[in-house]
Scaffold this motif. Structure first.
Motif, PDB file in Angstrom:
ATOM      1  N   MET A 378       0.832  -1.204   0.000  1.00  0.00           N
ATOM      2  CA  MET A 378       0.000   0.000   0.000  1.00  0.00           C
ATOM      3  C   MET A 378       0.867   1.256   0.000  1.00  0.00           C
ATOM      4  O   MET A 378       0.531   2.275  -0.627  1.00  0.00           O
ATOM      5  N   ALA A 379       1.989   1.190   0.673  1.00  0.00           N
ATOM      6  CA  ALA A 379       2.931   2.313   0.644  1.00  0.00           C
ATOM      7  C   ALA A 379       3.410   2.563  -0.776  1.00  0.00           C
ATOM      8  O   ALA A 379       3.578   3.719  -1.198  1.00  0.00           O
ATOM      9  N   ASP A 380       3.640   1.488  -1.541  1.00  0.00           N
ATOM     10  CA  ASP A 380       4.028   1.651  -2.947  1.00  0.00           C
ATOM     11  C   ASP A 380       2.950   2.391  -3.731  1.00  0.00           C
ATOM     12  O   ASP A 380       3.245   3.225  -4.590  1.00  0.00           O
ATOM     13  N   TYR A 381       1.698   2.055  -3.430  1.00  0.00           N
ATOM     14  CA  TYR A 381       0.610   2.758  -4.106  1.00  0.00           C
ATOM     15  C   TYR A 381       0.683   4.253  -3.809  1.00  0.00           C
ATOM     16  O   TYR A 381       0.626   5.100  -4.723  1.00  0.00           O
ATOM     17  N   TYR A 382       0.771   4.598  -2.530  1.00  0.00           N
ATOM     18  CA  TYR A 382       0.769   6.014  -2.176  1.00  0.00           C
ATOM     19  C   TYR A 382       1.997   6.738  -2.713  1.00  0.00           C
ATOM     20  O   TYR A 382       1.920   7.900  -3.146  1.00  0.00           O
ATOM     21  N   GLU A 383       3.113   6.049  -2.727  1.00  0.00           N
ATOM     22  CA  GLU A 383       4.312   6.683  -3.271  1.00  0.00           C
ATOM     23  C   GLU A 383       4.146   6.948  -4.767  1.00  0.00           C
ATOM     24  O   GLU A 383       4.611   7.981  -5.283  1.00  0.00           O
TER      25      GLU A 383
END
Length: 418
Positions: A378-383
């Protein structure tokens, strides 16, 4: 951090005698050690030490919250290898990963698996004890199952697999103790035992009992008459010789089951014309497990694979599958593996469909809340959306859950960028 996985979504999509059992178990002790964990318990019910092997799923971790259904395998010294091989190829898409318990029947096999005391069987005098199936069932129900449940991460969803006398035992368990297991695989069962005694019991039980949520698979080998190749599946029921009693008993029982469909027992019967009693186990395990877990197989894979399917429709497919699995298992389980949900998210992210990607990552977090990798994803998505604050938040959660320095290092890099 994106984890690259080799995930292809479309993929989800005559009686064995005791001397033979003993010989095979005794010849392969080291091999069995590699296949499963050797264990035993002292049975007060049987007044003896009983051996068994436990094979755990590849990703089994006692520290993780995930629990597994259990398959109990009669004559485990021979058949555990077979079930394990089938699980390696088919589990995940066709049926769930399971803990496999292979029960040794190398000693007192006929005693433990037969359903009544007789001195003669098929015109042959017996020099061993018989009729101990009820006591052996009590051993499984009150000693073995509780032991396995205490020691391993199990669920209450269980499958019983037996061949020949083991198949007789399996059907007897279904008829007289249906609460013990959800699925029953009776491979070439010796239903001719004691003048078809179990068939007579089944006529009453199958008519009066409710077997909702229970499944039975039965197989029959192609050697219908040991001395007459003209006997086929089409005319075997007209033969009255002892040579066809084994096959006729099998077919008669299957007809009894079919005549009592109102009891809600899921039933499938299959004839293997090219197999004999000694070779039928492998194809029966494959077909049997696929049959009793037909509901587990993934649906709507073409829509999941299509990037044109709207996010809302994909969400409803995931929700439907979660509800369906809970209905059959009797408890909530994730609808898809975490890796599959994650990979689907990354694929949609690569296809410039960020909202659908986010939905997949959200579902991964919902169903695997203690898995750090899903938060990292999910962090990859937000990044990718230039939202550093939320990216830092989700990597922080991954680090708190795991304590892994990889997440710690990533957290530092993100904080430096912010």
């Amino acid at each position: 951090m994106k984890t690259f996985l080799l995930v292809i979504i479309t993929i989800i999509t005559f009686g064995i005698n005791t001397p033979i059992i003993k010989a095979q178990e005794n010849l392969n002790p080291h091999y069995l050690l590699e296949i499963g964990i050797v264990d035993s318990l002292n049975s007060k019910i049987l007044n003896e030490q009983r051996n068994f092997w436990v094979q755990l799923p590849e990703n089994y971790n006692p520290n993780n919250p995930e629990k597994y259904p259990v398959a109990y395998i009669i004559d485990g010294g021979i058949h555990l290898n077979t079930v394990q091989t089938v699980q390696n190829y088919y589990s995940g898409g066709y049926f769930p990963e399971m803990i496999l318990v292979g029960i040794s029947n190398s000693t007192n096999r006929t005693r433990d698996l037969t359903t009544s005391q007789v001195n003669k069987f098929n015109s042959t005098e017996l020099d061993e004890n018989t009729g101990g199936a009820e006591k052996f069932t009590q051993f499984i129900a009150h000693e073995l199952i509780p032991y396995i449940d205490r020691k391993y991460a199990t669920t209450s969803y269980r499958t019983l697999i037996g061949h020949s006398y083991g198949g007789l035992f399996t059907i007897n368990t279904l008829i007289n103790h249906p609460y013990l297991f959800e699925n029953y695989l009776a491979i070439d069962p010796s239903l001719d035992w004691d003048h078809q005694k179990l068939l007579n019991e089944a006529k009453i039980k199958l008519q009066n009992e409710n077997y909702r949520g229970k499944s039975l698979f039965i197989s029959l080998n192609g050697q219908l008459h040991m001395q007459n190749s003209d006997i086929t599946i089409n005319n075997v029921m007209q033969d009255t010789s002892d040579f066809t009693l084994f096959a006729r008993s099998n077919i008669t029982f299957s007809n009894i089951v079919k005549q009592n469909e109102k009891n809600d027992l899921f039933f499938e019967w299959k004839f293997y014309p090219k197999d004999i009693h000694g070779t039928i186990t492998l194809p029966s395990v494959i077909d049997g497990l696929i049959a009793v877990f037909d509901w587990f197989q993934m649906e709507n894979t073409s829509k999941i694979n299509s990037f044109d399917t709207p996010k809302e429709e994909i969400y409803n497919i995931i929700k439907y599958r979660a509800k369906k699995l809970k209905t059959h298992f009797g408890y909530a389980v994730p609808p898809y593996p975490a890796d599959l949900l994650n990979m689907s998210g990354y694929m949609n992210l690569d296809m410039q469909q960020p909202e659908k990607a986010k939905m997949y990552f959200e579902q991964a977090i919902k169903y695997y809340p203690k898995n750090p990798n899903v938060y990292d994803s999910m962090a990859d998505y937000y990044e990718s959306q230039n939202d550093q604050k939320n990216a830092i938040n989700y990597v922080s959660i991954a680090y708190v859950i795991s304590g892994n320095d990889i997440y710690k290092q990533r957290l530092k890099k993100l904080q430096q960028k912010n």
